[in-house]
Design a protein around this motif. Structure first.
Motif, PDB file in Angstrom:
ATOM      1  N   TYR A  36      55.245  22.394 -41.421  1.00  0.00           N
ATOM      2  CA  TYR A  36      54.017  23.210 -41.980  1.00  0.00           C
ATOM      3  C   TYR A  36      52.717  22.618 -41.550  1.00  0.00           C
ATOM      4  O   TYR A  36      52.756  21.253 -41.866  1.00  0.00           O
ATOM      5  CB  TYR A  36      54.186  23.834 -43.252  1.00  0.00           C
ATOM      6  N   GLN A  41      47.267  26.456 -39.357  1.00  0.00           N
ATOM      7  CA  GLN A  41      47.795  27.600 -40.037  1.00  0.00           C
ATOM      8  C   GLN A  41      49.089  27.970 -39.297  1.00  0.00           C
ATOM      9  O   GLN A  41      49.431  29.316 -39.154  1.00  0.00           O
ATOM     10  CB  GLN A  41      46.892  28.525 -40.178  1.00  0.00           C
ATOM     11  N   ARG A  42      49.973  26.950 -39.104  1.00  0.00           N
ATOM     12  CA  ARG A  42      51.203  27.224 -38.507  1.00  0.00           C
ATOM     13  C   ARG A  42      52.262  26.861 -39.048  1.00  0.00           C
ATOM     14  O   ARG A  42      52.384  25.627 -39.658  1.00  0.00           O
ATOM     15  CB  ARG A  42      51.073  26.557 -37.030  1.00  0.00           C
ATOM     16  N   ILE A  53      57.309  29.919 -33.959  1.00  0.00           N
ATOM     17  CA  ILE A  53      56.399  29.612 -34.632  1.00  0.00           C
ATOM     18  C   ILE A  53      55.470  30.872 -35.261  1.00  0.00           C
ATOM     19  O   ILE A  53      55.310  31.745 -34.672  1.00  0.00           O
ATOM     20  CB  ILE A  53      55.217  28.873 -33.512  1.00  0.00           C
ATOM     21  N   TYR A  54      55.044  30.638 -36.625  1.00  0.00           N
ATOM     22  CA  TYR A  54      54.520  31.571 -37.533  1.00  0.00           C
ATOM     23  C   TYR A  54      53.095  31.305 -37.851  1.00  0.00           C
ATOM     24  O   TYR A  54      52.693  30.314 -37.985  1.00  0.00           O
ATOM     25  CB  TYR A  54      55.364  31.677 -38.794  1.00  0.00           C
ATOM     26  N   ASP A  55      52.432  32.387 -37.899  1.00  0.00           N
ATOM     27  CA  ASP A  55      51.041  32.440 -38.400  1.00  0.00           C
ATOM     28  C   ASP A  55      51.053  32.386 -40.051  1.00  0.00           C
ATOM     29  O   ASP A  55      51.404  33.252 -40.524  1.00  0.00           O
ATOM     30  CB  ASP A  55      50.142  33.239 -37.946  1.00  0.00           C
ATOM     31  N   THR A  56      50.591  31.350 -40.676  1.00  0.00           N
ATOM     32  CA  THR A  56      50.474  31.323 -42.036  1.00  0.00           C
ATOM     33  C   THR A  56      49.332  31.754 -42.721  1.00  0.00           C
ATOM     34  O   THR A  56      49.385  31.979 -43.970  1.00  0.00           O
ATOM     35  CB  THR A  56      50.892  29.952 -42.567  1.00  0.00           C
TER      36      THR A  56
END
Length: 96
Positions: A36, A41-42, A53-56
């Motif tokens: 994280y 913000q990934r 890969i996610y956007d947090t």
């Protein structure tokens, strides 16, 4: 994204791209690993050789929990409580 085995230029100390710097938190289990990056913000999840890969967004993650049920869902502890992985926006799935 390419499979992890095909990516080049990764740092010696870490499995994620070096341009992300040091992870705010990271961990692994027998089935997956995560890292994280709060500034970017990934959230990166590597599972069975595939990187997603996610956007947090505004979440600030402090750790991860994996339930022991048959579905093995992954959740993250945030300032707002638990956040299920499947509720985060995917910004770069592994394309095999």
């Amino acid at each position: 994204m390419k499979p992890l085995s095909a990516l080049s230029g990764f740092g010696i100390r870490h499995w994620w791209p070096p341009e992300l710097g040091d992870a705010s938190s990271s961990g692994s289990s027998s089935e997956l690993r995560y890292a994280y990056f709060s500034r970017a913000q990934r959230l990166l999840i590597e599972q069975q050789g595939q990187l997603t890969i996610y956007d947090t967004g505004a979440y600030q993650f402090r750790g991860a929990l994996q339930n022991s049920g048959s579905e093995r869902k992954l959740s993250f502890v945030s300032q707002h409580g638990l956040v299920a992985l499947d509720t985060l926006k995917v910004v770069a799935p592994d394309k095999r």
